[in-house]
Design a protein around this motif. Sequence first.
Motif, short mmCIF file in Angstrom:
data_model
loop_
_atom_site.label_atom_id
_atom_site.label_comp_id
_atom_site.label_asym_id
_atom_site.label_seq_id
_atom_site.Cartn_x
_atom_site.Cartn_y
_atom_site.Cartn_z
N LYS A 78 0.81 -1.20 0.00
CA LYS A 78 0.00 0.00 0.00
C LYS A 78 0.86 1.27 0.00
O LYS A 78 0.62 2.19 -0.77
N SER A 79 1.84 1.32 0.88
CA SER A 79 2.71 2.50 0.97
C SER A 79 4.00 2.14 1.69
O SER A 79 4.04 1.17 2.46
N ILE A 80 5.06 2.92 1.43
CA ILE A 80 6.35 2.76 2.10
C ILE A 80 6.83 4.15 2.52
O ILE A 80 7.07 5.01 1.67
N ARG A 81 6.91 4.37 3.82
CA ARG A 81 7.44 5.62 4.36
C ARG A 81 8.91 5.41 4.72
O ARG A 81 9.27 4.39 5.31
N LYS A 111 12.28 2.11 7.25
CA LYS A 111 11.15 1.96 6.34
C LYS A 111 9.94 1.41 7.10
O LYS A 111 10.09 0.48 7.91
N GLN A 114 3.53 -0.74 4.59
CA GLN A 114 2.13 -1.11 4.81
C GLN A 114 1.66 -2.00 3.65
O GLN A 114 1.84 -1.65 2.48
N ASP A 125 1.48 -3.59 8.88
CA ASP A 125 2.69 -2.80 8.65
C ASP A 125 3.91 -3.56 9.16
O ASP A 125 3.81 -4.38 10.08
#
Length: 277
Positions: A78-81, A111, A114, A125
């Motif tokens: 979904k996303s990677i911060r 990192k 999600q 996550d």
Amino acid sequence: MRKNSSYYRSRNHTGGGTSSFFVEGKTVGSDLMPIAPWKTGVKLDYPFLNASVPLADIDLEIDVEAEIPLPDRVLEIKSIRKNVTLTQCKAVPSSYCPNTVKLFITGILHKNIQFITGASSNVRDLRVDVEFSTVKTVELDNPIMSPFGQEDIEFSQKSSLYEYREMGKKGHGANPFVSGSETFETFNEPIECTLLGTKVREIDLFKDVDRFGRFSRIIEKAEIRLFLRLSQMQKVFVDDKDSKYSKYYKDNNKNDNNDDKDDNNKNDNKYNNNYKS
């Protein structure tokens, strides 16, 4: 008796039977009285200041590759911060060429991934720390200075090379019962390293993909850019034309500056010749 213009309200809190009071004060006006800047300044007869001098601003690129195992088979990311933190940033003056340092860098690419494992599953996550390390030679724009401003007082002398002896009673030699020595220490200002900003670009390759399109490993290939500033606390001369020391300082440093330029040109030519060879 003057009447108090403020009031309080009691607020009872549950738990332990305690109570606290909230007091509101009456708002009154205020005036701003500016002070002339020259009234708070100090006139320096010898205009020197201790200041943090930038030595170099650099853009350092570090390439990182890592394999990240996943706790379960993943259907979709979904996303990677991403966040970058340095655990070491140490600049060591080089003995090979003047005005250069060896920059030792160690850091962590954090990192937060999600993901979902199925079409109807909740978002989960995973937090991962990817370590990276590098050493880079950096050429400085401003020179490193010793606390005394002289190159020959950069290092400490701790061994007893300088001995103190006294004459014997008959004057035919040294007194064997008296001995002394001289040592000294130089406390150099360290080179400070400041991380001004970061930029990360990455490509993630999904591995161990099954027939449902789920995968269990990620091969990460990332480009990390670090925007760094190297600085040192130095004694800085302020060019104050009204100072009685200004003309004396300039007159006595004309020849020294020319000599320094000639020495730097010689060292640069020596460095270039060694590099070509």
